[in-house]
Design an enzyme around this catalytic site. Sequence first.
Site, mmCIF file in Angstrom:
data_model
loop_
_atom_site.group_PDB
_atom_site.id
_atom_site.type_symbol
_atom_site.label_atom_id
_atom_site.label_comp_id
_atom_site.label_asym_id
_atom_site.label_seq_id
_atom_site.Cartn_x
_atom_site.Cartn_y
_atom_site.Cartn_z
ATOM 1 N N HIS A 1 0.823 -1.208 0.000
ATOM 2 C CA HIS A 1 0.000 0.000 0.000
ATOM 3 C C HIS A 1 0.853 1.252 0.000
ATOM 4 C CE1 HIS A 1 -3.908 1.888 1.834
ATOM 5 N NE2 HIS A 1 -3.243 2.789 1.163
ATOM 6 N N LEU B 1 2.129 6.786 -5.205
ATOM 7 C CA LEU B 1 3.276 7.330 -5.938
ATOM 8 C C LEU B 1 2.966 8.636 -6.668
ATOM 9 C CD1 LEU B 1 4.850 4.005 -7.286
ATOM 10 C CD2 LEU B 1 5.443 5.317 -5.249
ATOM 11 N N ARG B 2 1.720 9.016 -6.657
ATOM 12 C CA ARG B 2 1.280 10.338 -7.136
ATOM 13 C C ARG B 2 1.481 10.598 -8.629
ATOM 14 N NH1 ARG B 2 -1.745 10.659 -2.827
ATOM 15 N NH2 ARG B 2 -0.699 11.329 -0.914
ATOM 16 N N ASN C 1 -5.446 6.259 -6.821
ATOM 17 C CA ASN C 1 -6.004 7.614 -6.715
ATOM 18 C C ASN C 1 -5.062 8.688 -7.253
ATOM 19 O OD1 ASN C 1 -4.315 7.175 -4.488
ATOM 20 N ND2 ASN C 1 -5.425 8.620 -3.200
ATOM 21 N N ASP D 1 -9.099 2.990 -2.625
ATOM 22 C CA ASP D 1 -8.428 3.675 -1.509
ATOM 23 C C ASP D 1 -8.197 5.146 -1.817
ATOM 24 O OD1 ASP D 1 -5.399 4.420 -0.229
ATOM 25 O OD2 ASP D 1 -6.845 3.457 1.109
ATOM 26 N N HIS E 1 -10.640 0.512 1.902
ATOM 27 C CA HIS E 1 -10.323 1.581 2.854
ATOM 28 C C HIS E 1 -11.621 1.817 3.601
ATOM 29 C CE1 HIS E 1 -8.846 5.875 3.760
ATOM 30 N NE2 HIS E 1 -10.092 5.861 4.157
ATOM 31 N N HIS F 1 -4.967 -0.675 6.096
ATOM 32 C CA HIS F 1 -4.663 0.107 7.289
ATOM 33 C C HIS F 1 -5.674 0.006 8.421
ATOM 34 C CE1 HIS F 1 -7.304 2.746 5.084
ATOM 35 N NE2 HIS F 1 -6.368 3.243 4.319
ATOM 36 N N ASP G 1 1.500 2.624 3.540
ATOM 37 C CA ASP G 1 0.602 3.717 3.150
ATOM 38 C C ASP G 1 1.396 5.012 2.962
ATOM 39 O OD1 ASP G 1 -2.615 5.058 4.353
ATOM 40 O OD2 ASP G 1 -1.633 5.093 2.400
ATOM 41 N N HIS H 1 3.033 14.455 0.537
ATOM 42 C CA HIS H 1 2.380 15.742 0.293
ATOM 43 C C HIS H 1 3.438 16.815 0.391
ATOM 44 C CE1 HIS H 1 -1.695 14.278 0.256
ATOM 45 N NE2 HIS H 1 -1.482 13.629 1.372
#
Lengths: 431, 205, 314
Positions: free
Chosen positions: A61, A64-65, A95, A153, A180, A233, A306, A310
């Site tokens: 989990h 990697l954006r 996501n 998620d 999630h 999680h 996870d 940011h």
Amino acid sequence: MSRILLRGGRLLDPASGLDERGDLLLEEGVVKAVGAGIPASGAQVIEAAGCWVAPGFVDLHCHLREPGQEYKEDIASGGRAAVAGGFTSIACMANTHPVNDDPAMTDYILDRARQDSPARVLPIAAATRGLEGKVMTEMAALVAAGAVAFSDDGKTIMDGGVMRRVLQYSRLVEVPVIVHCEDRTLVGDGVVNEGPVSTRLGLPGNPAVAEEVQIARDLLLAEATGAYLHVAHVSTAGGVSMIRRARERGISVTAEVTPHHLTLTDAVALSFDTNSKVAPPLRGDADRKACREGLADGTLDAIATDHAPHAVHEKDLEYTQAPHGMIGFETALAVVLELVREGELTPLELVRRLSTNPARILKRNAGSLAVGSPGDITVLDPERRWTYDPAKGFSKSRNSPWAGKSLVGRVLLTFVAGKLVFDVERGVVAP
Amino acid sequence: MAQETPPSIGRAAARGASAVSAGRVLLDDTAIARALTRIAHEILERNEDVSQLYLVAIPNGGVPLARRLAANLRQIAEVDVPVGVLDTTLYRDDLKMTGERPLLRRTEMPSAVDERVVVLVDDVVKTGRTIRAAMDALMDFGRPRMVQVVGLVDRGHRELPIKLDYVGKNVPTSPRETVSLRGRDGDLEGLLEVTLLPADARGDA
Amino acid sequence: MIGRDLLGIEDLERSDIERILHTAVHMREVGEREVKKVPTLRGRTIVNLFFESSTRTRASFEIAGKRLSADVVNFSPSSSSMKKAESILDTARTLDAMDPDAVIVRHEVSGVPKSIADVLDAPVINAGDGAHEHPTQALLDLFTVQQEKGRIDGLTVTIVGDILHSRVARSNIYGFLKMGAEVRVAAPPPMIPPAIEELGVKAYTSLREALDGADVVMALRIQNERLAGSYFPSVREYAATFGLDRSKLHYAKEDAIVMHPGPVNRGVELSHDLADHRPSVILDQVRNGVAIRMAVLYLFAGRKREHGQSRRTS
């Protein structure tokens, strides 16, 4: 160098139960020999005395954006941070912007990973289109493109009817649906675990029951559909005990827990540090204890980071505005070694939860030191003291509650496919 | 508060007590009482219209002194002079911005100040800055016709052009010594004494 | 005095509170003079940094600063422009470069004054952050009670209303407990914060029981717009169950006083009659607010951190 001999380390192979000092020979990308007294015969010799030699960690989990938010992280930087933390395979969530709900997107991610990531990247595709929780994705096509699991998620599938269909359909492709669990209507605008800390801080609370209600729902749906459910999680005592009972009843469910939920509580939020803001939130002491017990007795199968990068300017906002998440690849090992130091897990059992079990959940050929296994190896020093400075780390982001802290336990060398990709003295050395 | 003439045994006891506490007694209660009697006469001599007098004490030491002066004036001239208390802390020029702020003290001005002859009463006058602050404070209350100053002890070392109209005693000191009015038994309501302490961190007026 | 900033009552010792109250007595005297000005903070700059709008608190701080001869500057970035333009910390840093002697911060999210204090050299005074703390309000409430009752030790204080969302409640809980009072909170169940009794108070859902023997009854403002329908069914039902009027006040002690941080929703938290007449002391609270804020400015303004020793550099 295609022949490498790791000599004299503590070999830890949960797949076979091996926990002994010995040598490991890597040749042509796979494990060639394991045991005591392997002759070097021209191989590059690396002395590993005092270190653990384990199968490379597998992270179920992470975020990697890429595509869409490359300023926070991308597949290249995420892969580098991963191997610096001993993770040789990482499963990334869908996501992104746009969402990975299409085979072309899955392709793109694998392509980028092949070019730029030292770690193996396993894409998790969205369970519903656009993560909107309404229409399921083309699971067969996505699996054919390389997706290893499905998950919404970042969000939750709130509609029970949709969740049921998703679970039913997933039986076609026989891969896990990762959930999630957070009922959004119970979470409300909660940003901190609801309890004495949220009361003190005067911040809206996110109650444990928001997670428990959805875990209950999804366990029952898994039972009804026979699907393969994996709970992401887990953070609540109630959640852990429900999963335990479900397993006893024979429901096919696996579960993971993060290093932060195993070691931190909502007290960290008392300083208003937004690096403590994560979803699900850090909970109270009883929840933390229950998660540790659940990990030890096997109710929770795996540790997953996870890893959620940011940017600094994003976390530098008021507590209610800052995005949820913390990075975790590079601190995971040191943080979870606490459980070994406290006697709750043996080194072998810890490695099982970092490597062997996650590999099994995703049906990867990984998590083992058996001859013929891929040469994905993590060499670590469990006693090494170091200070974590995220600015010197490999992730593009720095949002970690351990920034500036003194940690014990560090990955020294990481091998993927028999090649050295990370060396603590030199950094990431390939690709 | 009526003035008291302590018995001679009290004086000896006072000296004994001060030998225990640090410092040398410059004025014991009897000497203070005598000085205040003289000052009361001087005030009456200098001010024809006693009905305009207004004693304004600078806390903490000025308060018992002003009260005794008022009692003296009542006894000598059968006049009731109002007594006010004016804290100068908020008008000081030396409030160090970084340290802890000094405690504030009481301000009570029962009479209006306009057209009065205000007689400021302070215990020990040194640099003159407290008197300067007191005058600034006073001006915010109104416009006195005249301001005169009583200092029980004048120890010199002026830093501002402030003169005393009435002095109890002139005491030459070194600037780092400390001169203060204290209650002999700990509170200013009882017997008073003025002591001199050797070089000390604490400053005074 | 502990610390450079006044971020909350939770961080204060009883002796600090007593010091502030003691100073406020003298500041109130200044407010009773004809010339309501002293030169103490002359040449000093006080900045009101109000992200959340407020006329009363800001005006109170402004009057307090001006009575001490300070220059008071109002800075009210509206929250929406904040998101587009400068971040809060950038705004604070820009202000700090202008070398203020105190920055007074109000924001609708808990923790913002603390984040600002971490990057400023100037002292920060919290004028209300989210549901977290509103220290000067609690201090003026403590002062009002002390003036009315002569003491705080041993009194029973009952706080009624939306405790969950109230920073006034939290600060007063800390303040009154530290000064030796017994504190009770009363509210409809959804507005009692979880684990509130861990702070040392007793929680009630029955107004009658909460008022029994109370010396001080503090009513909090209900935000009708936000809450009616979700935390309680209607304003009408709230007024009937938790609104205070003279007849309900009989449950409290005969000489009980009634307080409210204002503005009052007449007919909801307090009946029209109670809002305007004794035993409510609301106007005294307002008056005391200026004295308390003068005391706070006197004790905190100008005491800056040594330049360059900010806890955070970026």
